[in-house]
Design a protein around this motif. Sequence first.
Motif, PDB file in Angstrom:
ATOM      1  N   LEU A  66     -12.719  -6.153 -13.016  1.00  0.00           N
ATOM      2  CA  LEU A  66     -14.047  -6.073 -13.608  1.00  0.00           C
ATOM      3  C   LEU A  66     -15.091  -6.628 -12.652  1.00  0.00           C
ATOM      4  CD1 LEU A  66     -13.227  -7.154 -17.259  1.00  0.00           C
ATOM      5  CD2 LEU A  66     -13.648  -4.842 -16.405  1.00  0.00           C
ATOM      6  N   VAL A 105     -18.185  -3.748 -21.438  1.00  0.00           N
ATOM      7  CA  VAL A 105     -17.867  -3.284 -20.087  1.00  0.00           C
ATOM      8  C   VAL A 105     -18.505  -1.920 -19.887  1.00  0.00           C
ATOM      9  CG1 VAL A 105     -16.055  -2.614 -18.469  1.00  0.00           C
ATOM     10  CG2 VAL A 105     -15.690  -4.553 -20.009  1.00  0.00           C
ATOM     11  N   GLU A 107     -18.327   1.455 -18.769  1.00  0.00           N
ATOM     12  CA  GLU A 107     -17.215   2.327 -18.413  1.00  0.00           C
ATOM     13  C   GLU A 107     -17.653   3.456 -17.484  1.00  0.00           C
ATOM     14  OE1 GLU A 107     -14.301   1.603 -18.777  1.00  0.00           O
ATOM     15  OE2 GLU A 107     -13.921   0.536 -20.643  1.00  0.00           O
ATOM     16  N   ARG A 186     -19.582  -6.281 -16.459  1.00  0.00           N
ATOM     17  CA  ARG A 186     -19.471  -6.915 -17.770  1.00  0.00           C
ATOM     18  C   ARG A 186     -20.877  -7.251 -18.272  1.00  0.00           C
ATOM     19  NH1 ARG A 186     -17.020 -11.994 -17.163  1.00  0.00           N
ATOM     20  NH2 ARG A 186     -17.645 -11.919 -14.986  1.00  0.00           N
TER      21      ARG A 186
END
Length: 204
Positions: A66, A105, A107, A186
């Motif tokens: 991440l 998150v 994507e 994030r």
Amino acid sequence: MELRPVGPKAVLAEVGDPATARALATWARGRVAAAEIVPAATTVLFDGVTDVSALADWTPAAAPPLGALVEIPVVYDGPDLAFVAARWGTDEAGVVRRHTSFEYVAEFCGFAPGFAYLAGVPDDLAVPRLESPRARVPEGSVGLAGTWCGVYPTASPGGWRLLGRTDAVLWDQEREPPALLEPGTRVRFRDASSLGSSIQGFGA
């Protein structure tokens, strides 16, 4: 994973879900020679490519790392707060508490430059889109659609349920990278309702 040709120099890889698509796109960069590698909800487009044989080595076992955490202040005064509150079985303050409690998150990006589809809303809190989209959603609007959360980088039509607004700049061509929320970033939302905002409110 299923590969489908898209014209003479592009291949579409079909996978199962957004996280897998992001994982494949992250893995493929540096391994597959392509002009662009673009993840979406359940696909990855390899554009400007003639050889995708390296994809045979990919397995969806490991999620990609991440990225950095970005905090976005939100003034929660959106026109759909009451609807979402009823849907979630709480009041408007409860919507704010829940929305700010999740870590999201990014994507993939789409719809408009800088618009990131943020995963993180639980399935049981999914909300439907508007039956008829609004003709104009103000820049900086924070909304929900299904289990996705997103922030409108510019004013545009849209059918997402609007919770509030932010003055965060989602897209800036003078910035590197231009998108504030690249795939893998994030995101946490922070309640800034008591502080007001420098952008115009809804209906202004």
